[in-house]
Design a protein around this motif. Structure first.
Motif, mmCIF file in Angstrom:
data_model
loop_
_atom_site.group_PDB
_atom_site.id
_atom_site.type_symbol
_atom_site.label_atom_id
_atom_site.label_comp_id
_atom_site.label_asym_id
_atom_site.label_seq_id
_atom_site.Cartn_x
_atom_site.Cartn_y
_atom_site.Cartn_z
ATOM 1 N N TYR A 131 0.851 -1.183 0.000
ATOM 2 C CA TYR A 131 0.000 0.000 0.000
ATOM 3 C C TYR A 131 0.894 1.243 0.000
ATOM 4 N N LYS A 132 0.360 2.319 -0.549
ATOM 5 C CA LYS A 132 1.124 3.563 -0.604
ATOM 6 C C LYS A 132 0.338 4.703 0.038
ATOM 7 N N GLY A 133 1.086 5.580 0.698
ATOM 8 C CA GLY A 133 0.454 6.720 1.354
ATOM 9 C C GLY A 133 1.388 7.910 1.421
ATOM 10 N N THR A 134 0.914 8.956 2.082
ATOM 11 C CA THR A 134 1.702 10.187 2.194
ATOM 12 C C THR A 134 1.785 10.637 3.645
ATOM 13 N N VAL A 135 2.803 11.416 3.911
ATOM 14 C CA VAL A 135 2.986 12.056 5.217
ATOM 15 C C VAL A 135 3.177 13.549 4.968
ATOM 16 N N GLU A 136 2.426 14.376 5.664
ATOM 17 C CA GLU A 136 2.572 15.820 5.538
ATOM 18 C C GLU A 136 2.815 16.434 6.918
ATOM 19 N N ILE A 137 3.816 17.320 6.974
ATOM 20 C CA ILE A 137 4.164 18.021 8.216
ATOM 21 C C ILE A 137 4.143 19.511 7.885
ATOM 22 N N PRO A 138 3.055 20.214 8.214
ATOM 23 C CA PRO A 138 2.902 21.601 7.765
ATOM 24 C C PRO A 138 3.498 22.656 8.687
ATOM 25 N N ASN A 139 3.941 22.269 9.878
ATOM 26 C CA ASN A 139 4.300 23.309 10.853
ATOM 27 C C ASN A 139 5.554 22.990 11.652
ATOM 28 N N LEU A 140 6.593 22.479 10.970
ATOM 29 C CA LEU A 140 7.867 22.285 11.660
ATOM 30 C C LEU A 140 8.550 23.640 11.772
ATOM 31 N N SER A 141 8.477 24.251 12.944
ATOM 32 C CA SER A 141 9.028 25.597 13.115
ATOM 33 C C SER A 141 9.452 25.816 14.551
ATOM 34 N N ASP A 142 10.227 26.894 14.760
ATOM 35 C CA ASP A 142 10.698 27.230 16.098
ATOM 36 C C ASP A 142 9.561 27.654 17.017
ATOM 37 N N GLU A 143 8.397 27.930 16.452
ATOM 38 C CA GLU A 143 7.252 28.358 17.260
ATOM 39 C C GLU A 143 6.489 27.179 17.857
ATOM 40 N N ASN A 144 6.811 25.961 17.410
ATOM 41 C CA ASN A 144 6.081 24.783 17.870
ATOM 42 C C ASN A 144 7.017 23.779 18.525
ATOM 43 N N MET A 146 7.970 19.908 19.677
ATOM 44 C CA MET A 146 7.815 18.650 18.957
ATOM 45 C C MET A 146 6.483 17.974 19.275
ATOM 46 N N ASP A 147 6.017 18.139 20.510
ATOM 47 C CA ASP A 147 4.745 17.526 20.886
ATOM 48 C C ASP A 147 3.571 18.188 20.173
ATOM 49 N N ASP A 148 3.745 19.426 19.721
ATOM 50 C CA ASP A 148 2.671 20.159 19.038
ATOM 51 C C ASP A 148 2.739 20.007 17.525
ATOM 52 N N LEU A 149 3.695 19.241 17.042
ATOM 53 C CA LEU A 149 3.897 19.097 15.606
ATOM 54 C C LEU A 149 2.735 18.322 14.986
ATOM 55 N N ASP A 150 2.175 18.872 13.903
ATOM 56 C CA ASP A 150 1.115 18.186 13.171
ATOM 57 C C ASP A 150 1.747 17.244 12.150
ATOM 58 N N ILE A 151 1.453 15.959 12.270
ATOM 59 C CA ILE A 151 1.967 14.962 11.329
ATOM 60 C C ILE A 151 0.762 14.204 10.783
ATOM 61 N N CYS A 152 0.435 14.469 9.525
ATOM 62 C CA CYS A 152 -0.767 13.909 8.906
ATOM 63 C C CYS A 152 -0.386 12.718 8.030
#
Length: 370
Positions: A131-144, A146-152
């Motif tokens: 199966y194939k899928g994707t991973v998106e991380i839209p907010n890797l930044s100094d303002e967030n 690691m626990d607040d990182l959005d990983i879709c």
């Protein structure tokens, strides 16, 4: 009566862009205040040892965007997880969009990074269906944090539903979060070096300390210079030992980990020099470990002249790494010869902790779960 027209303007402005504009203003203010406030110790600028007139006071910036893209790619590519559902692996990092920089202001380091990351993953269930899928991380930044990182994590639209998606969301996300946390740690160690430079007085003090250390080392060497010498030029009792460990990856990939500077820096979390060729030199763990690659047989064997910096001058152990293909795993067999007898346990522990365990944790090469 006055009439007003309102225009709605929308701009995309990143934090780094804002601070770059601020830096220009700060440069100007520093110049004005240095002239206007002569005699005021807060604004007088001392000549620094490198002849630039900053004394850790003015705003300086270092762009680390290109380096960051390489490290993020290396850390994410090959992340692998396994469970009852099967296995999943990140097979491609398709886009790393953003920027990163390190800034020095009045001797304080400020880190800015903003990234949008997109990757692809492939899952294989217990009967071999992929199966194939994707991973998106839209907010890797100094303002967030690691626990607040959005990983879709999602499946591609043409793929049927599979429990592997939950495996990737559960275990894969944890490894991705850990890998990106290592990027941030690495950013704050490697590229912070040299951002704050010493004044003349501090530099003179630093120059005196190595000289004193050299004299001490020379005295210690001379005091033990009686009796027969080995081919290293230093008479010390030595031992040999071996270590074995298993990594959930191919010999080709594990071999590359030891010779790729970016990957070495990733699992040590510190700046490193790695000339990945026969005769090439290496220096890592803040210079505590260094040596030379004596022989390289691609994907099979690495022979190193390896030493702790605290060992007697001129002495190095011979470390041989043999990469044995065990199907889906690689058995790594380490042979160490010419190790100072009082350093055997330290060297064993160092290789296990700072090489084997760190590589597994960073790249997800942990042994298969039963």
């Amino acid at each position: 009566m006055h009439e007003f027209t309102y225009v709605n303007l929308s701009y995309k402005v990143t934090a780094s862009a804002i601070y770059r504009n601020i830096s220009v203003l700060l440069h100007y203010l520093n110049f004005v205040m240095a002239k206007w406030g002569e005699g005021d110790p807060r604004w007088i600028v001392e000549e620094r040892a490198d002849a630039t007139n900053v004394n850790n006071w003015h705003w300086t910036e270092r762009d680390v965007s290109s380096w960051s893209q390489d490290v993020i790619n290396n850390l994410l590519l090959g992340i692998r997880v396994e469970g009852e559902e099967g296995s999943c692996e990140i097979t491609d990092v398709s886009n790393i969009d953003g920027e990163a920089s390190i800034n020095n202001r009045k001797g304080k380091l400020i880190f800015f990074y903003e990234w949008i990351v997109k990757a692809s993953w492939t899952g294989t269930n217990k009967i071999g269906i992929k199966y194939k899928g994707t991973v998106e991380i839209p907010n890797l930044s100094d303002e967030n944090d690691m626990d607040d990182l959005d990983i879709c994590v999602t499946l591609c639209k043409d793929q049927p539903s599979t429990p592997l998606t939950n495996l990737m969301r559960r275990e894969g996300v944890n490894k991705i979060r850990l890998a990106l946390g290592n990027y941030v740690k690495h950013l704050k160690t490697e590229f912070s070096q040299g951002m704050i430079l010493p004044t003349d007085n501090a530099l003179n003090k630093q120059n005196q300390e190595p000289q004193a250390k050299v004299k001490l080392d020379k005295t210690q060497t001379e005091s033990s210079s009686t009796g027969d010498y080995s081919n290293t030029g230093v008479k010390i009792p030595t031992v040999s030992f071996s270590l074995k460990d298993t990594f959930l990856t191919s010999p080709e990939e594990l071999y590359r980990v030891f010779l790729n500077q970016g990957m070495v820096q990733a699992f040590t979390h510190l700046a490193a020099l790695v000339e990945g060729c026969s005769g090439g030199k290496f220096r890592l763990l803040e210079g505590n470990v260094h040596g030379q690659f004596a022989e390289l047989i691609p994907d099979q064997k690495i022979v190193m002249r390896w030493r702790f910096s605290s060992w007697p001058a001129g002495h190095a152990a011979t470390v041989i790494l043999n990469f044995v293909n065990r199907g889906s795993e690689t058995e790594l067999i380490l042979e160490a010869r010419g190790v100072p007898s009082n350093e055997e346990e330290r060297m064993k522990e160092g290789w296990q902790r700072y090489y084997f365990d760190a590589i597994k944790q960073t790249f997800g090469y942990g042994a298969r779960l039963c």
